[in-house]
Design a protein around this motif. Sequence first.
Motif, PDB file in Angstrom:
ATOM      1  N   ASP A  24      -1.591  11.795  22.139  1.00 49.28           N
ATOM      2  CA  ASP A  24      -2.732  10.915  22.420  1.00 49.28           C
ATOM      3  C   ASP A  24      -2.330   9.452  22.569  1.00 49.28           C
ATOM      4  N   GLY A  25      -1.045   9.154  22.459  1.00 47.36           N
ATOM      5  CA  GLY A  25      -0.555   7.787  22.612  1.00 47.36           C
ATOM      6  C   GLY A  25      -0.491   7.008  21.312  1.00 47.36           C
ATOM      7  N   ALA A  26      -1.044   7.544  20.236  1.00 49.08           N
ATOM      8  CA  ALA A  26      -1.024   6.866  18.937  1.00 49.08           C
ATOM      9  C   ALA A  26       0.310   7.108  18.237  1.00 49.08           C
ATOM     10  N   TYR A  27       0.746   6.117  17.490  1.00 46.89           N
ATOM     11  CA  TYR A  27       1.966   6.229  16.697  1.00 46.89           C
ATOM     12  C   TYR A  27       1.575   6.659  15.286  1.00 46.89           C
ATOM     13  N   ARG A  28       2.356   7.569  14.711  1.00 44.32           N
ATOM     14  CA  ARG A  28       2.071   8.075  13.371  1.00 44.32           C
ATOM     15  C   ARG A  28       3.363   8.098  12.557  1.00 44.32           C
ATOM     16  N   TRP A  29       3.201   7.866  11.242  1.00 43.34           N
ATOM     17  CA  TRP A  29       4.345   7.982  10.336  1.00 43.34           C
ATOM     18  C   TRP A  29       3.865   8.023   8.894  1.00 43.34           C
ATOM     19  N   THR A  30       4.730   8.561   8.047  1.00 46.60           N
ATOM     20  CA  THR A  30       4.537   8.549   6.600  1.00 46.60           C
ATOM     21  C   THR A  30       5.683   7.753   6.004  1.00 46.60           C
ATOM     22  N   TYR A  31       5.346   6.852   5.101  1.00 52.71           N
ATOM     23  CA  TYR A  31       6.364   6.032   4.440  1.00 52.71           C
ATOM     24  C   TYR A  31       6.733   6.707   3.127  1.00 52.71           C
ATOM     25  N   ASP A  32       7.947   7.213   3.038  1.00 57.88           N
ATOM     26  CA  ASP A  32       8.444   7.896   1.841  1.00 57.88           C
ATOM     27  C   ASP A  32       9.030   6.856   0.888  1.00 57.88           C
ATOM     28  N   THR A  33       8.270   6.511  -0.153  1.00 55.54           N
ATOM     29  CA  THR A  33       8.690   5.427  -1.048  1.00 55.54           C
ATOM     30  C   THR A  33       9.996   5.746  -1.782  1.00 55.54           C
ATOM     31  N   LYS A  34      10.196   7.000  -2.176  1.00 59.42           N
ATOM     32  CA  LYS A  34      11.442   7.352  -2.879  1.00 59.42           C
ATOM     33  C   LYS A  34      12.642   7.282  -1.935  1.00 59.42           C
ATOM     34  N   ALA A  35      12.502   7.846  -0.734  1.00 59.56           N
ATOM     35  CA  ALA A  35      13.617   7.848   0.214  1.00 59.56           C
ATOM     36  C   ALA A  35      13.987   6.430   0.636  1.00 59.56           C
ATOM     37  N   GLN A  36      12.993   5.543   0.741  1.00 54.56           N
ATOM     38  CA  GLN A  36      13.253   4.166   1.148  1.00 54.56           C
ATOM     39  C   GLN A  36      13.673   3.295  -0.033  1.00 54.56           C
ATOM     40  N   GLY A  37      13.574   3.833  -1.258  1.00 54.37           N
ATOM     41  CA  GLY A  37      13.964   3.075  -2.444  1.00 54.37           C
ATOM     42  C   GLY A  37      13.052   1.882  -2.698  1.00 54.37           C
ATOM     43  N   ASN A  38      11.776   2.023  -2.379  1.00 55.43           N
ATOM     44  CA  ASN A  38      10.843   0.909  -2.506  1.00 55.43           C
ATOM     45  C   ASN A  38       9.889   1.160  -3.669  1.00 55.43           C
ATOM     46  N   SER A  39       9.933   0.308  -4.673  1.00 55.83           N
ATOM     47  CA  SER A  39       9.044   0.446  -5.828  1.00 55.83           C
ATOM     48  C   SER A  39       7.903  -0.567  -5.782  1.00 55.83           C
ATOM     49  N   GLN A  40       7.768  -1.306  -4.703  1.00 49.14           N
ATOM     50  CA  GLN A  40       6.721  -2.327  -4.602  1.00 49.14           C
ATOM     51  C   GLN A  40       5.310  -1.763  -4.734  1.00 49.14           C
ATOM     52  N   PRO A  41       4.966  -0.634  -4.104  1.00 42.54           N
ATOM     53  CA  PRO A  41       3.606  -0.100  -4.299  1.00 42.54           C
ATOM     54  C   PRO A  41       3.328   0.239  -5.765  1.00 42.54           C
ATOM     55  N   ARG A  42       4.332   0.776  -6.461  1.00 42.56           N
ATOM     56  CA  ARG A  42       4.154   1.101  -7.886  1.00 42.56           C
ATOM     57  C   ARG A  42       3.961  -0.167  -8.701  1.00 42.56           C
ATOM     58  N   LYS A  43       4.733  -1.197  -8.402  1.00 40.84           N
ATOM     59  CA  LYS A  43       4.592  -2.467  -9.130  1.00 40.84           C
ATOM     60  C   LYS A  43       3.203  -3.061  -8.929  1.00 40.84           C
ATOM     61  N   THR A  44       2.700  -2.971  -7.715  1.00 39.04           N
ATOM     62  CA  THR A  44       1.354  -3.472  -7.426  1.00 39.04           C
ATOM     63  C   THR A  44       0.313  -2.699  -8.225  1.00 39.04           C
ATOM     64  N   MET A  45       0.453  -1.368  -8.269  1.00 44.94           N
ATOM     65  CA  MET A  45      -0.490  -0.543  -9.020  1.00 44.94           C
ATOM     66  C   MET A  45      -0.428  -0.856 -10.513  1.00 44.94           C
ATOM     67  N   VAL A  46       0.769  -1.034 -11.067  1.00 40.15           N
ATOM     68  CA  VAL A  46       0.908  -1.360 -12.493  1.00 40.15           C
ATOM     69  C   VAL A  46       0.288  -2.722 -12.779  1.00 40.15           C
ATOM     70  N   PHE A  47       0.476  -3.685 -11.906  1.00 43.35           N
ATOM     71  CA  PHE A  47      -0.119  -5.014 -12.085  1.00 43.35           C
ATOM     72  C   PHE A  47      -1.642  -4.931 -12.112  1.00 43.35           C
ATOM     73  N   ILE A  48      -2.218  -4.175 -11.187  1.00 46.11           N
ATOM     74  CA  ILE A  48      -3.679  -4.041 -11.140  1.00 46.11           C
ATOM     75  C   ILE A  48      -4.181  -3.313 -12.386  1.00 46.11           C
ATOM     76  N   SER A  49      -3.509  -2.240 -12.780  1.00 43.16           N
ATOM     77  CA  SER A  49      -3.911  -1.508 -13.988  1.00 43.16           C
ATOM     78  C   SER A  49      -3.824  -2.399 -15.220  1.00 43.16           C
ATOM     79  N   ALA A  50      -2.757  -3.170 -15.322  1.00 48.16           N
ATOM     80  CA  ALA A  50      -2.601  -4.065 -16.470  1.00 48.16           C
ATOM     81  C   ALA A  50      -3.667  -5.157 -16.457  1.00 48.16           C
ATOM     82  N   ALA A  51      -3.993  -5.669 -15.285  1.00 55.79           N
ATOM     83  CA  ALA A  51      -5.022  -6.710 -15.198  1.00 55.79           C
ATOM     84  C   ALA A  51      -6.377  -6.184 -15.667  1.00 55.79           C
TER      85      ALA A  51
END
Length: 173
Positions: A24-51
């Motif tokens: 359909d011309g749309a671009y699609r992807w899934t961002y694998d946080t473990k494979a990319q070694g990115n903990s930023q989404p988890r840090k954001t969630m912990v910050f919001i939970s702590a707040a």
Amino acid sequence: MADQKGLQMELDWDFPKKVQQGDDGAYRWTYDTKAQGNSQPRKTMVFISAAVFVPIALIMLFMTWQYGELQALLFCLGMLAIGVGLPALIWVLLPPNPSFKMTEEYIESWPKGKGNNIHRYEGVRRVTMEPRVDRIRLKWAVTGLDVYVPREDYAFVRDYILARVPADAEKIY
């Protein structure tokens, strides 16, 4: 049958790990946080939970102090463990990898909440590029969207988005 297959794709949102263009011309992807070694989404969630939970825990500490110091402290620590520690542990073990569908008019994100998570390019006020954490942050007047992109596709998605947001949108590199 074709409509049912398209609907099934939208419900499954089992997108490829790299940015790929669909029929359909749309671009699609899934961002694998473990494979990319990115903990930023988890840090954001912990910050919001702590707040949210730290002020509640402090209020409960003062309210339960009359029943004994040890009991009040254990109650508050338990509340923090459940409100902040448990979601962080679940996120480490089973991260909810975000998925995206990008078209000429909008970006749609998964997992979806109550809304349909369709974010149109029009009205974007600021685009912040953060290649260190594989994130492109889009900001509208009230809402925002963090678009996580695999490192090898980051430049393509950045350029695609920048070509479609309003010309007067602030761009932060």
